[in-house]
Design an enzyme around this catalytic site. Structure first.
Site, PDB file in Angstrom:
ATOM      1  CG  HIS A 187      41.227  38.311  45.514  1.00 25.98           C
ATOM      2  ND1 HIS A 187      40.498  37.525  44.022  1.00 25.98           N
ATOM      3  CD2 HIS A 187      41.249  37.911  46.101  1.00 25.98           C
ATOM      4  CE1 HIS A 187      40.102  36.903  44.934  1.00 25.98           C
ATOM      5  NE2 HIS A 187      40.146  36.896  46.377  1.00 25.98           N
ATOM      6  CG  HIS A 239      46.667  35.503  46.436  1.00 21.48           C
ATOM      7  ND1 HIS A 239      46.432  37.360  47.006  1.00 21.48           N
ATOM      8  CD2 HIS A 239      46.717  34.939  47.232  1.00 21.48           C
ATOM      9  CE1 HIS A 239      44.967  37.102  46.867  1.00 21.48           C
ATOM     10  NE2 HIS A 239      44.859  35.218  47.317  1.00 21.48           N
ATOM     11  CG  ASN A 265      41.831  35.117  54.687  1.00 26.14           C
ATOM     12  OD1 ASN A 265      41.067  34.159  55.521  1.00 26.14           O
ATOM     13  ND2 ASN A 265      41.530  35.526  53.276  1.00 26.14           N
ATOM     14  CB  THR A 295      46.079  43.006  52.671  1.00 25.07           C
ATOM     15  OG1 THR A 295      45.050  41.501  51.985  1.00 25.07           O
ATOM     16  CG2 THR A 295      45.581  44.542  51.874  1.00 25.07           C
ATOM     17  CB  CYS A 350      39.409  44.832  49.562  1.00 23.34           C
ATOM     18  SG  CYS A 350      39.692  44.935  51.332  1.00 23.34           S
ATOM     19  CB  SER A 372      41.221  30.744  51.105  1.00 19.51           C
ATOM     20  OG  SER A 372      41.096  31.865  52.578  1.00 19.51           O
ATOM     21  CB  CYS A 425      43.206  43.734  55.863  1.00 20.94           C
ATOM     22  SG  CYS A 425      42.265  42.347  55.762  1.00 20.94           S
ATOM     23  CB  SER A 430      36.643  34.599  51.244  1.00 19.66           C
ATOM     24  OG  SER A 430      38.206  33.486  51.490  1.00 19.66           O
ATOM     25  CD  GLU A 458      46.129  41.516  48.922  1.00 24.66           C
ATOM     26  OE1 GLU A 458      46.868  41.899  49.455  1.00 24.66           O
ATOM     27  OE2 GLU A 458      45.508  40.479  49.061  1.00 24.66           O
TER      28      GLU A 458
END
Length: 319
Positions: free
Chosen positions: A81, A131, A232, A172, A103, A230, A202, A275, A133
């Site tokens: 992250h 988060h 995403n 992302t 990433c 998570s 992404c 993930s 990230e």
């Protein structure tokens, strides 16, 4: 147990691991192979309990902050992250041997932030507070340089110091559609706002959401395999509901399935966050196969062939 009545199971493709997640997990595995345990990992390497427990069993030790790591020559890995600049600085001060599993697509956002600061731009970051990230991206620059915007309402309320010299970045792993709404507000209010050089959300996030959009209208219910923390994976549940599916459930394992919803369905869509390993998708398929007579169909909306390089210190171990 119910009778084995037929069930159409629509498998989304792409689903599951993306290149950044695959790279991060390989970094931990190869570090263990090259240097032996223990290997310390700051934060969950990726947001998936099954993956984390698997790596723990091999000798990885997960911590939330570096001060939980004793003075050691053992390798330390930063999660996929990304981390604030203060983290590698602290690791260097303690003479730690560290490897960065961030990433590359998150690192791209970090670099964009630094370029905008170089040109004196005020930066808006679209993302979710807290988060990892977002914490990592905001931590690339001094406090107050980046302003977090989470919603359309936030975008309407944001007041920059100089509307002619601002830029925006995004986390992302956001919802493509929700982010587009926020960007539309910012662009309307601040026509001079500088966009990312290339889309920040992404490819894997976008592809998995597009696959769900294709499957959701065809399904009575959808299952997303992934972790509650998570981003995403959570977005895939939201996308499924917005795309017309009446029920969508996030499950970590097959044991989490709410059969009161899914036993009544004739057609079910199945996907996995970036993930979540494919073995957990197989586990869900097998759970349905024990209760129903399955008709499997894969609906593919994109091909993925992205591969990211490993850190130089691990390339020999990989070979």
């Amino acid at each position: 147990m119910t009778d084995r009545k037929p069930l159409k199971l629509l498998l989304c493709s792409p689903r599951g691991f993306c290149a950044g997640v695959d790279r991060a997990i390989r970094i931990v595995e190869l570090t263990l192979k090259r240097f032996g345990p223990p290997v310390y990992v700051r934060h969950e390497i990726v947001h998936n309990r099954f993956v984390v427990e698997n790596l723990k069993a091999k000798g990885a030790v997960f911590v939330e902050e570096l001060d939980q790591i004793p003075d050691t020559q053992a390798p330390v890995i930063f999660s996929a992250h990304g981390v604030p600049k203060s983290v590698p600085a602290e690791a260097s001060d303690r003479n730690m041997f560290f490897l960065d599993a961030t990433c590359p697509l998150v690192s791209k956002v970090h670099k964009e932030a630094m370029v905008h600061e170089k040109y004196g731009r005020e930066i808006v970051l679209i993302g979710h507070a807290g988060h990892p990230e977002v914490v990592g991206t905001m931590g690339q620059l001094p406090p107050g340089t980046i302003h977090l915007v989470e919603t359309v309402a936030d975008a309407e309320a944001f007041t920059p110091n100089n509307p002619e010299n601002i830029a925006y970045l995004t986390q992302t792993t956001l919802s493509v559609d929700d982010t587009a709404e926020i960007v539309a507000v910012l662009s309307r209010r601040f026509p001079a706002i500088a966009p990312p050089h290339k889309e920040d959300i992404c490819y894997a996030t976008t592809n998995r959401q597009e696959s769900v959009k294709a499957v959701a209208p065809l399904a009575d219910a959808m299952i997303v395999v992934g972790a509650p923390n998570s981003s995403n994976s959570q977005r895939l549940v939201e996308v499924a509901l917005k795309a017309g599916c009446k029920h969508a459930q996030l499950v970590q394992r097959a044991s989490d399935i709410d059969w009161s919803i899914f036993d009544a369905a004739d057609t079910i869509g199945l996907t996995a966050g970036a993930s979540a390993p494919e073995v957990l998708v197989d586990e869900v398929i097998n759970a349905f196969g024990e209760r129903r007579k399955l008709d499997l169909e894969t609906i593919s909306t994109a091909d993925e062939d992205v591969i990211f390089n490993l850190p130089r210190a691990l390339r020999e171990a990989a070979e």
